[in-house]
Design a protein around this motif. Sequence first.
Motif, PDB file in Angstrom:
ATOM      1  N   VAL A  47       2.274  -4.551   8.063  1.00 43.78           N
ATOM      2  CA  VAL A  47       1.475  -4.785   6.870  1.00 43.78           C
ATOM      3  C   VAL A  47       2.441  -5.066   5.727  1.00 43.78           C
ATOM      4  O   VAL A  47       3.252  -4.201   5.370  1.00 43.78           O
ATOM      5  N   GLN A  48       2.383  -6.260   5.197  1.00 46.35           N
ATOM      6  CA  GLN A  48       3.225  -6.631   4.069  1.00 46.35           C
ATOM      7  C   GLN A  48       2.460  -6.351   2.782  1.00 46.35           C
ATOM      8  O   GLN A  48       1.467  -7.019   2.483  1.00 46.35           O
ATOM      9  N   ALA A  49       2.911  -5.358   2.065  1.00 45.29           N
ATOM     10  CA  ALA A  49       2.257  -5.005   0.810  1.00 45.29           C
ATOM     11  C   ALA A  49       2.447  -6.126  -0.209  1.00 45.29           C
ATOM     12  O   ALA A  49       3.422  -6.878  -0.156  1.00 45.29           O
ATOM     13  N   GLU A  50       1.517  -6.231  -1.122  1.00 43.61           N
ATOM     14  CA  GLU A  50       1.645  -7.210  -2.196  1.00 43.61           C
ATOM     15  C   GLU A  50       2.680  -6.739  -3.209  1.00 43.61           C
ATOM     16  O   GLU A  50       2.884  -5.542  -3.413  1.00 43.61           O
ATOM     17  N   GLU A  51       3.308  -7.705  -3.878  1.00 45.25           N
ATOM     18  CA  GLU A  51       4.101  -7.370  -5.058  1.00 45.25           C
ATOM     19  C   GLU A  51       3.151  -6.775  -6.095  1.00 45.25           C
ATOM     20  O   GLU A  51       1.984  -7.156  -6.191  1.00 45.25           O
ATOM     21  N   PHE A  52       3.671  -5.843  -6.878  1.00 43.32           N
ATOM     22  CA  PHE A  52       2.782  -5.108  -7.779  1.00 43.32           C
ATOM     23  C   PHE A  52       2.271  -5.996  -8.905  1.00 43.32           C
ATOM     24  O   PHE A  52       3.014  -6.751  -9.530  1.00 43.32           O
ATOM     25  N   ARG A  72       8.165  -2.971  -5.171  1.00 42.89           N
ATOM     26  CA  ARG A  72       7.976  -3.090  -3.729  1.00 42.89           C
ATOM     27  C   ARG A  72       9.316  -3.258  -3.040  1.00 42.89           C
ATOM     28  O   ARG A  72      10.138  -4.085  -3.435  1.00 42.89           O
ATOM     29  N   VAL A  73       9.541  -2.479  -2.005  1.00 44.21           N
ATOM     30  CA  VAL A  73      10.680  -2.659  -1.107  1.00 44.21           C
ATOM     31  C   VAL A  73      10.146  -3.434   0.096  1.00 44.21           C
ATOM     32  O   VAL A  73       9.327  -2.921   0.859  1.00 44.21           O
ATOM     33  N   ALA A  74      10.584  -4.655   0.232  1.00 38.70           N
ATOM     34  CA  ALA A  74       9.992  -5.570   1.218  1.00 38.70           C
ATOM     35  C   ALA A  74      10.554  -5.346   2.615  1.00 38.70           C
ATOM     36  O   ALA A  74      11.105  -6.244   3.248  1.00 38.70           O
ATOM     37  N   GLU A  75      10.413  -4.124   3.090  1.00 36.24           N
ATOM     38  CA  GLU A  75      10.825  -3.755   4.445  1.00 36.24           C
ATOM     39  C   GLU A  75       9.791  -2.780   5.001  1.00 36.24           C
ATOM     40  O   GLU A  75       9.290  -1.926   4.260  1.00 36.24           O
ATOM     41  N   PRO A  76       9.481  -2.861   6.297  1.00 36.58           N
ATOM     42  CA  PRO A  76       8.586  -1.844   6.887  1.00 36.58           C
ATOM     43  C   PRO A  76       9.366  -0.551   7.119  1.00 36.58           C
ATOM     44  O   PRO A  76      10.207  -0.471   8.013  1.00 36.58           O
ATOM     45  N   LEU A  77       9.076   0.457   6.298  1.00 36.00           N
ATOM     46  CA  LEU A  77       9.829   1.706   6.338  1.00 36.00           C
ATOM     47  C   LEU A  77       8.966   2.909   6.711  1.00 36.00           C
ATOM     48  O   LEU A  77       9.443   4.048   6.687  1.00 36.00           O
ATOM     49  N   ALA A  78       7.715   2.654   7.060  1.00 42.38           N
ATOM     50  CA  ALA A  78       6.803   3.734   7.443  1.00 42.38           C
ATOM     51  C   ALA A  78       5.856   3.216   8.517  1.00 42.38           C
ATOM     52  O   ALA A  78       5.774   2.008   8.772  1.00 42.38           O
ATOM     53  N   ALA A 125      11.122   1.992 -13.546  1.00 42.22           N
ATOM     54  CA  ALA A 125      10.042   2.008 -12.556  1.00 42.22           C
ATOM     55  C   ALA A 125       9.495   3.419 -12.366  1.00 42.22           C
ATOM     56  O   ALA A 125      10.241   4.406 -12.344  1.00 42.22           O
ATOM     57  N   ALA A 126       8.178   3.503 -12.194  1.00 39.81           N
ATOM     58  CA  ALA A 126       7.519   4.786 -11.961  1.00 39.81           C
ATOM     59  C   ALA A 126       7.366   5.081 -10.478  1.00 39.81           C
ATOM     60  O   ALA A 126       7.434   6.239 -10.055  1.00 39.81           O
ATOM     61  N   VAL A 127       7.145   4.030  -9.678  1.00 42.48           N
ATOM     62  CA  VAL A 127       6.801   4.176  -8.266  1.00 42.48           C
ATOM     63  C   VAL A 127       7.532   3.117  -7.455  1.00 42.48           C
ATOM     64  O   VAL A 127       7.711   1.987  -7.922  1.00 42.48           O
ATOM     65  N   ALA A 128       7.959   3.493  -6.270  1.00 44.50           N
ATOM     66  CA  ALA A 128       8.475   2.526  -5.294  1.00 44.50           C
ATOM     67  C   ALA A 128       7.641   2.653  -4.025  1.00 44.50           C
ATOM     68  O   ALA A 128       7.312   3.760  -3.600  1.00 44.50           O
ATOM     69  N   TYR A 129       7.294   1.516  -3.435  1.00 46.18           N
ATOM     70  CA  TYR A 129       6.506   1.523  -2.206  1.00 46.18           C
ATOM     71  C   TYR A 129       7.046   0.451  -1.272  1.00 46.18           C
ATOM     72  O   TYR A 129       7.818  -0.424  -1.686  1.00 46.18           O
ATOM     73  N   CYS A 130       6.654   0.519  -0.015  1.00 41.69           N
ATOM     74  CA  CYS A 130       7.255  -0.336   0.998  1.00 41.69           C
ATOM     75  C   CYS A 130       6.195  -0.991   1.874  1.00 41.69           C
ATOM     76  O   CYS A 130       5.007  -0.657   1.812  1.00 41.69           O
ATOM     77  N   ASP A 131       6.634  -1.918   2.704  1.00 43.40           N
ATOM     78  CA  ASP A 131       5.794  -2.432   3.776  1.00 43.40           C
ATOM     79  C   ASP A 131       5.724  -1.368   4.872  1.00 43.40           C
ATOM     80  O   ASP A 131       6.494  -0.393   4.858  1.00 43.40           O
TER      81      ASP A 131
END
Length: 307
Positions: A135-140, A194-200, A115-121
Amino acid sequence: MLLPTVTLITPVFNQAEYLAATIESVLAQDYAALEYIVIDDGSTDDSLAVARRYEAAHPGRMTVISQTNSGQAATLNKGWAQAQGEILAYLSSDDCLLPGAIGRMVTALQARPDAAVAYCDFWLIDAQGQRLRTVQAEEFDRRRLCVDLVCQPGPGAFFRRTVFDAQGGWNAALRQVPDFEFWLRASVQGPFIRVAEPLAEYRIHEGSASFRVMQPARAEEIVQVMERYWQAEPGQQGRQASLARAMAIAAKNHAQSGRPLTALRWFFRALGRRPALAMELGVWRQLLVGMLRRAYYQYKARQGAGA
């Protein structure tokens, strides 16, 4: 197990009101191998003084740099270029990380070496820090990024140093969508997870980039970015749909900047490029939201101030 060093950059320009909360959210992290750099980009308010106070109170835990105003992209690139970390990130000076966020994002990247990038909700918060909604981000999905122009990474995204070394940082010539354009380039380096947790927490207020009035060139920047992208993209599959969506976004930007006639011109250009957009309620909703967004957040801000 040896932890990879993480370098987190906070660029700041005239955000003294929110900077303390941002810095405190980083200093509260339990991740030991953290390099935290705050770069004041020529602020004329007390932002530098706020940052210096925390630097003095927490020796060795953060570094503060002051420079003449260079813009957010150039400031981030300067920080990342001198970073020691194997993993890089940025946190806007009005946003926050939740406790444990850095450790959780590093764990996600370590579990996926490809993986190049990790992002979260994330949470959407108002000027006073009150949470409005998650805000629930979409799966990439790379097509969603490149064609539908859905930017899955938001606040709390982390990427490998190899991405920066291969692609460079943000394009300093861009003012409105340098982050999105960076993720476009980063997407060729490997999958995003995607890390499916609100972390920010992403703060909405009158001075935030998503709220402020845009000059015409900034409102239309996404169109130029996508035109350049498709010039270099082999095959060109999705080009027409992508450019039409870029024009629809330009229409929304003009609308929320108080230029309804220009907004309508760009909107009909989008429909001319891809008539099928007329059947998508989301596109019409986007334009309407652009028309109403500024009034809505001004109303929310007044409500918060009167509470």
